[in-house]
Write a protein that holds these residues in place. Structure first.
Motif, PDB file in Angstrom:
ATOM      1  N   MET A   1     -14.668 -19.687  24.846  1.00 19.21           N
ATOM      2  CA  MET A   1     -14.691 -19.368  23.368  1.00 19.21           C
ATOM      3  C   MET A   1     -15.953 -18.491  23.058  1.00 19.21           C
ATOM      4  O   MET A   1     -17.100 -18.949  23.392  1.00 19.21           O
ATOM      5  CB  MET A   1     -15.056 -20.728  22.602  1.00 19.21           C
ATOM      6  N   LEU A   2     -15.550 -17.234  22.715  1.00 17.85           N
ATOM      7  CA  LEU A   2     -16.731 -16.083  22.479  1.00 17.85           C
ATOM      8  C   LEU A   2     -16.927 -16.099  21.077  1.00 17.85           C
ATOM      9  O   LEU A   2     -16.051 -16.292  20.317  1.00 17.85           O
ATOM     10  CB  LEU A   2     -16.058 -14.746  22.926  1.00 17.85           C
ATOM     11  N   SER A   3     -18.064 -15.940  20.913  1.00 22.64           N
ATOM     12  CA  SER A   3     -18.637 -15.432  19.506  1.00 22.64           C
ATOM     13  C   SER A   3     -18.069 -14.055  19.235  1.00 22.64           C
ATOM     14  O   SER A   3     -17.515 -13.274  19.998  1.00 22.64           O
ATOM     15  CB  SER A   3     -20.094 -15.316  19.311  1.00 22.64           C
ATOM     16  N   VAL A   4     -17.950 -13.528  17.888  1.00 21.00           N
ATOM     17  CA  VAL A   4     -17.444 -12.377  17.573  1.00 21.00           C
ATOM     18  C   VAL A   4     -18.444 -11.240  18.127  1.00 21.00           C
ATOM     19  O   VAL A   4     -17.878 -10.025  18.605  1.00 21.00           O
ATOM     20  CB  VAL A   4     -17.686 -12.256  15.848  1.00 21.00           C
ATOM     21  N   ALA A   5     -19.703 -11.222  18.306  1.00 13.52           N
ATOM     22  CA  ALA A   5     -20.407 -10.343  18.724  1.00 13.52           C
ATOM     23  C   ALA A   5     -20.219 -10.264  20.471  1.00 13.52           C
ATOM     24  O   ALA A   5     -20.191  -9.102  20.983  1.00 13.52           O
ATOM     25  CB  ALA A   5     -22.055 -10.727  18.814  1.00 13.52           C
ATOM     26  N   GLU A   6     -19.789 -11.420  20.963  1.00 14.45           N
ATOM     27  CA  GLU A   6     -19.561 -11.370  22.560  1.00 14.45           C
ATOM     28  C   GLU A   6     -18.167 -10.715  22.578  1.00 14.45           C
ATOM     29  O   GLU A   6     -17.834  -9.844  23.520  1.00 14.45           O
ATOM     30  CB  GLU A   6     -19.491 -12.935  23.034  1.00 14.45           C
ATOM     31  N   GLN A   7     -17.256 -10.930  21.649  1.00 18.00           N
ATOM     32  CA  GLN A   7     -15.816 -10.412  21.594  1.00 18.00           C
ATOM     33  C   GLN A   7     -15.941  -8.835  21.788  1.00 18.00           C
ATOM     34  O   GLN A   7     -15.364  -8.106  22.808  1.00 18.00           O
ATOM     35  CB  GLN A   7     -14.948 -10.716  20.617  1.00 18.00           C
ATOM     36  N   GLU A   8     -17.099  -8.163  20.825  1.00 14.09           N
ATOM     37  CA  GLU A   8     -17.011  -6.890  20.924  1.00 14.09           C
ATOM     38  C   GLU A   8     -17.769  -6.309  22.190  1.00 14.09           C
ATOM     39  O   GLU A   8     -17.568  -5.242  22.397  1.00 14.09           O
ATOM     40  CB  GLU A   8     -17.769  -6.688  19.586  1.00 14.09           C
ATOM     41  N   ALA A   9     -18.862  -7.071  22.492  1.00 13.91           N
ATOM     42  CA  ALA A   9     -19.728  -6.461  23.655  1.00 13.91           C
ATOM     43  C   ALA A   9     -18.975  -6.795  24.998  1.00 13.91           C
ATOM     44  O   ALA A   9     -19.402  -5.818  25.982  1.00 13.91           O
ATOM     45  CB  ALA A   9     -20.951  -7.505  23.755  1.00 13.91           C
TER      46      ALA A   9
ATOM     47  N   PHE B   1      -9.836 -10.937  34.837  1.00 13.21           N
ATOM     48  CA  PHE B   1     -10.849 -11.555  33.940  1.00 13.21           C
ATOM     49  C   PHE B   1     -10.830 -11.036  32.335  1.00 13.21           C
ATOM     50  O   PHE B   1     -10.928 -12.088  31.628  1.00 13.21           O
ATOM     51  CB  PHE B   1     -12.187 -11.240  34.498  1.00 13.21           C
ATOM     52  N   LEU B   2     -10.791 -10.109  31.959  1.00  9.90           N
ATOM     53  CA  LEU B   2     -10.611  -9.516  30.658  1.00  9.90           C
ATOM     54  C   LEU B   2      -9.425 -10.208  29.882  1.00  9.90           C
ATOM     55  O   LEU B   2      -9.272 -10.678  28.734  1.00  9.90           O
ATOM     56  CB  LEU B   2     -10.583  -8.250  30.401  1.00  9.90           C
ATOM     57  N   LEU B   3      -8.188 -10.155  30.550  1.00  5.19           N
ATOM     58  CA  LEU B   3      -6.760 -10.277  29.912  1.00  5.19           C
ATOM     59  C   LEU B   3      -6.173 -11.496  30.302  1.00  5.19           C
ATOM     60  O   LEU B   3      -5.275 -11.910  29.568  1.00  5.19           O
ATOM     61  CB  LEU B   3      -5.993  -8.903  30.131  1.00  5.19           C
ATOM     62  N   ASP B   4      -6.717 -12.342  30.872  1.00  9.59           N
ATOM     63  CA  ASP B   4      -5.973 -13.580  31.449  1.00  9.59           C
ATOM     64  C   ASP B   4      -6.942 -14.803  31.254  1.00  9.59           C
ATOM     65  O   ASP B   4      -6.739 -15.777  30.489  1.00  9.59           O
ATOM     66  CB  ASP B   4      -5.456 -13.592  32.822  1.00  9.59           C
TER      67      ASP B   4
ATOM     68  N   ALA C   1     -11.638   3.672  40.140  1.00  7.69           N
ATOM     69  CA  ALA C   1     -10.709   3.273  39.557  1.00  7.69           C
ATOM     70  C   ALA C   1     -10.740   1.881  39.215  1.00  7.69           C
ATOM     71  O   ALA C   1      -9.884   1.384  38.061  1.00  7.69           O
ATOM     72  CB  ALA C   1      -9.554   2.807  40.830  1.00  7.69           C
ATOM     73  N   THR C   2     -12.019   1.185  39.246  1.00  4.74           N
ATOM     74  CA  THR C   2     -12.114  -0.189  38.697  1.00  4.74           C
ATOM     75  C   THR C   2     -12.685   0.259  37.050  1.00  4.74           C
ATOM     76  O   THR C   2     -12.159  -0.431  36.344  1.00  4.74           O
ATOM     77  CB  THR C   2     -13.425  -0.846  39.212  1.00  4.74           C
ATOM     78  N   LEU C   3     -13.514   1.473  36.933  1.00  2.00           N
ATOM     79  CA  LEU C   3     -13.880   1.607  35.498  1.00  2.00           C
ATOM     80  C   LEU C   3     -12.531   2.060  34.684  1.00  2.00           C
ATOM     81  O   LEU C   3     -12.343   1.644  33.688  1.00  2.00           O
ATOM     82  CB  LEU C   3     -15.004   2.811  35.651  1.00  2.00           C
ATOM     83  N   ASP C   4     -11.643   2.639  35.387  1.00  2.00           N
ATOM     84  CA  ASP C   4     -10.375   3.087  34.743  1.00  2.00           C
ATOM     85  C   ASP C   4      -9.585   1.885  34.233  1.00  2.00           C
ATOM     86  O   ASP C   4      -9.026   1.972  32.853  1.00  2.00           O
ATOM     87  CB  ASP C   4      -9.445   4.171  35.727  1.00  2.00           C
ATOM     88  N   ALA C   5      -9.547   0.945  35.024  1.00  2.00           N
ATOM     89  CA  ALA C   5      -9.024  -0.264  34.822  1.00  2.00           C
ATOM     90  C   ALA C   5      -9.508  -0.980  33.522  1.00  2.00           C
ATOM     91  O   ALA C   5      -8.835  -1.604  32.845  1.00  2.00           O
ATOM     92  CB  ALA C   5      -8.632  -0.975  36.013  1.00  2.00           C
ATOM     93  N   VAL C   6     -10.787  -1.081  33.745  1.00  2.00           N
ATOM     94  CA  VAL C   6     -11.633  -1.687  32.469  1.00  2.00           C
ATOM     95  C   VAL C   6     -11.384  -0.866  31.366  1.00  2.00           C
ATOM     96  O   VAL C   6     -11.076  -1.662  30.178  1.00  2.00           O
ATOM     97  CB  VAL C   6     -13.190  -1.703  32.949  1.00  2.00           C
ATOM     98  N   TRP C   7     -11.611   0.368  31.275  1.00  2.00           N
ATOM     99  CA  TRP C   7     -11.267   0.889  30.030  1.00  2.00           C
ATOM    100  C   TRP C   7     -10.003   0.883  29.386  1.00  2.00           C
ATOM    101  O   TRP C   7      -9.503   0.932  28.345  1.00  2.00           O
ATOM    102  CB  TRP C   7     -11.664   2.276  29.998  1.00  2.00           C
ATOM    103  N   GLY C   8      -8.920   0.805  30.299  1.00  2.00           N
ATOM    104  CA  GLY C   8      -7.400   0.743  30.231  1.00  2.00           C
ATOM    105  C   GLY C   8      -7.157  -0.638  29.454  1.00  2.00           C
ATOM    106  O   GLY C   8      -6.444  -0.729  28.732  1.00  2.00           O
ATOM    107  N   ALA C   9      -8.274  -1.703  30.030  1.00  2.00           N
ATOM    108  CA  ALA C   9      -8.037  -3.044  29.364  1.00  2.00           C
ATOM    109  C   ALA C   9      -8.582  -3.338  28.211  1.00  2.00           C
ATOM    110  O   ALA C   9      -8.217  -4.032  27.386  1.00  2.00           O
ATOM    111  CB  ALA C   9      -8.595  -4.113  30.291  1.00  2.00           C
ATOM    112  N   ILE C  10      -9.648  -2.282  27.711  1.00  2.00           N
ATOM    113  CA  ILE C  10     -10.240  -2.346  26.424  1.00  2.00           C
ATOM    114  C   ILE C  10      -9.354  -2.325  25.192  1.00  2.00           C
ATOM    115  O   ILE C  10      -9.576  -3.200  24.220  1.00  2.00           O
ATOM    116  CB  ILE C  10     -11.251  -1.229  26.320  1.00  2.00           C
TER     117      ILE C  10
ATOM    118  N   HIS D   1     -17.681  -3.530  27.170  1.00  2.00           N
ATOM    119  CA  HIS D   1     -18.949  -2.732  27.487  1.00  2.00           C
ATOM    120  C   HIS D   1     -19.665  -3.188  28.769  1.00  2.00           C
ATOM    121  O   HIS D   1     -19.891  -2.747  29.582  1.00  2.00           O
ATOM    122  CB  HIS D   1     -19.389  -2.348  26.076  1.00  2.00           C
ATOM    123  N   VAL D   2     -20.000  -4.667  28.561  1.00  2.00           N
ATOM    124  CA  VAL D   2     -20.716  -5.347  29.590  1.00  2.00           C
ATOM    125  C   VAL D   2     -19.821  -5.271  30.767  1.00  2.00           C
ATOM    126  O   VAL D   2     -20.452  -5.299  31.821  1.00  2.00           O
ATOM    127  CB  VAL D   2     -20.880  -6.888  29.155  1.00  2.00           C
ATOM    128  N   MET D   3     -18.424  -5.582  30.736  1.00  2.00           N
ATOM    129  CA  MET D   3     -17.818  -5.420  32.080  1.00  2.00           C
ATOM    130  C   MET D   3     -17.971  -4.155  32.795  1.00  2.00           C
ATOM    131  O   MET D   3     -18.120  -3.851  34.049  1.00  2.00           O
ATOM    132  CB  MET D   3     -16.178  -5.935  31.516  1.00  2.00           C
TER     133      MET D   3
END
Length: 496
Positions: free
Chosen positions: A308-316, A298-301, A341-350, A319-321
């Motif tokens: 099309m995300l706004s700048v605020a959405e890109q930053e958020a 979802f995050l990387l592909d 394991a899911t949270l580790d993957a999210v933070w790895g993708a950040i 963290h929302v995920m």
């Protein structure tokens, strides 16, 4: 292939013959040929050629194709085989048992994330005089729900008891695995849906190297499973989410403890909407399903290609995920080990997200122009819509192009007239409008794929448009014929 079929005369069981022929016809699975469907050009061509050969080897090949082929191939092969047998061509003793199987039991091994199912369907050839099952075997298929629920791998094992024992042992020792028996009707519905999803991509699907070799065998074996009086839904299908239900789920999330640390409620709300839409539209109406692979995809592909995300959405968004993963895991009962394991993957993708998601304004297009081209926020439509309407800024004969909306039918026609400097008859303009509308909507997707192939060859934009118009005008309203004709375009004909 007819020469290679001589090896069929040396095999000892129908199972060996079926697997050998499935491997042979898998040579063209997923490939494309000009001038027709590959199963018609090559598959039915092989049936015709084998029928003319008239040898014991070609008869054996036809008997197997009558069972393993498509409906058209099977009908032609059966007729040709019967004619050859009536003329006295010999066949192996096991030939009459080709495809004569009975299902014995169906099972599924699934992970707690819901990423994939490994489905095991066991079969045996019809009982002999001693009422003992003969040549027991298992068809194993892997269904990947992070890839649109497609079948990504397949193989056959003759060690049925060992296979089932190993699957049970793995599930017993792993809290993130579940192994259970399912109804044959459920197995058939699930796997037919998965094989259909594998066929649908126009580019070669990301399947295992062995999948093509077992495709025909699997397709035929599924027909031996009962469909049931009322066809059951595949196990992964859930009821669709209405817009109201999606909004309610987003509100519940934003009011939950998991979301209390999010500092920009407005951006968080829009990000939650994207997460829910992705789960509903790309994951079989399962927005609450979370896994390391799904979150990374979802995050990387998906987001970088589609939204099309706004700048605020890109930053958020990252963290929302992360907050959504906690919220969803609590709702679905995902084990703590799975949530970690899911949270580790999210933070790895950040760390990768800012590089993966390139703000469309970095392409040199200002945001007001992007908003006119992407009123629905579908970032994947940007290139084809810019191709359809290249003049959207500046003035022309006193008309301010910045005020024209390409999503509006009247403005769209004005933009197309300007594209032709006003020198175009109304009938031809109507066809340009037809193609522009189809490109705007992406319907069919083969239209933009064909245009890109021609542009890559260096052809002028207007020449490409005229080729697309010629095909649409010639084919008419049949969507399947139009898609097939567009697939066949490799270059611009000399007469265009």
């Amino acid at each position: 292939m007819v020469q290679a079929a001589r090896e069929l005369l040396a095999v000892r069981t129908p199972l060996d013959a079926e697997l050998m022929v499935s491997d042979m016809v898998g040579a063209w699975w997923g490939r494309r040929v000009r001038g027709g469907d590959v199963e018609q050009v090559l598959g039915e061509g092989l049936v015709d050629y084998a029928a003319k050969a008239g040898t014991p080897a070609s008869l054996t090949l036809l008997i197997c194709l009558a069972y393993l082929g498509t409906a058209r191939q099977g009908a032609k092969a059966e007729g040709a085989a019967l004619a050859m047998m009536e003329s006295g061509v010999a066949r192996p003793g096991w030939a009459e048992r080709v495809g004569a199987v009975k299902p014995a039991g169906c099972y599924v091994s699934r992970d707690a994330y819901g990423d994939q199912d490994t489905v095991i369907c066991t079969f045996a050839y019809r009982w002999n005089d001693s009422e003992q099952p003969m040549d027991r075997h298992a068809l194993v298929m892997v269904v990947d729900y992070n890839m649109s629920g497609m079948a990504r791998d397949a193989w056959v094992s003759s060690q049925v008891d060992k296979l089932l024992e190993q699957a049970r042992a793995e599930a017993a020792g792993n809290p993130l695995l579940l192994f259970e028996e399912i109804q044959p009707e459920q197995a058939r519905a699930l796997l037919e849906s998965a094989m259909k999803a594998t066929r649908e991509p126009k580019t070669p699907p990301p399947v295992s190297e062995s999948y093509s070799a077992y495709h025909a065998f699997a397709r035929a074996r599924l027909k031996a499973l009962p469909p049931g009086r009322k066809r059951p839904a595949p196990l992964h299908i859930e009821a669709p989410y209405s817009r109201e239900r999606r909004a309610m789920l987003a509100a519940e999330f934003l009011a939950s403890d998991a979301a209390e640390h999010l500092s920009d409620p407005s951006a968080a709300s829009r990000c939650a909407d994207h997460i829910i839409d992705y789960g509903c539209e790309q994951d079989f109406n399962r927005p609450l399903r979370v896994s390391p692979t799904k979150c990374e995809t979802f995050l990387l592909d998906w987001l970088p290609r589609k939204v099309m995300l706004s700048v605020a959405e890109q930053e958020a968004m990252p963290h929302v995920m992360s907050a959504w993963a906690r919220f969803a895991a609590h709702r679905t009962g995902l084990p703590e080990q799975g949530l970690k394991a899911t949270l580790d993957a999210v933070w790895g993708a950040i760390g990768k997200f800012p590089e993966a998601y390139r703000d469309p304004t970095s392409f040199g297009l200002d945001r007001p122009l992007l908003e006119r081209l992407l009123p629905d926020g579908d970032l994947s439509a940007l290139a084809r819509r810019a191709f359809a309407f290249p003049y959207l800024q500046g003035t022309h004969n006193g008309i301010d192009l910045d005020l024209l909306n390409p999503a509006d039918q009247a403005d769209r026609r004005t933009l197309l007239e300007i594209d032709h400097n006003g020198t175009i008859d109304q009938e031809h303009l109507a066809w340009h409008e037809e193609i522009a509308t189809r490109l705007w909507d992406g319907d069919p997707p083969q239209l933009w794929e064909a245009a890109q192939r021609l542009l890559d060859l260096g052809h002028d934009r207007h020449d490409v448009l005229h080729v697309l118009i010629e095909i649409a005008e010639r084919i008419g309203g049949d969507p399947e014929e139009l898609a097939a004709a567009l697939d066949d375009i490799a270059d611009i004909p000399d007469e265009i």
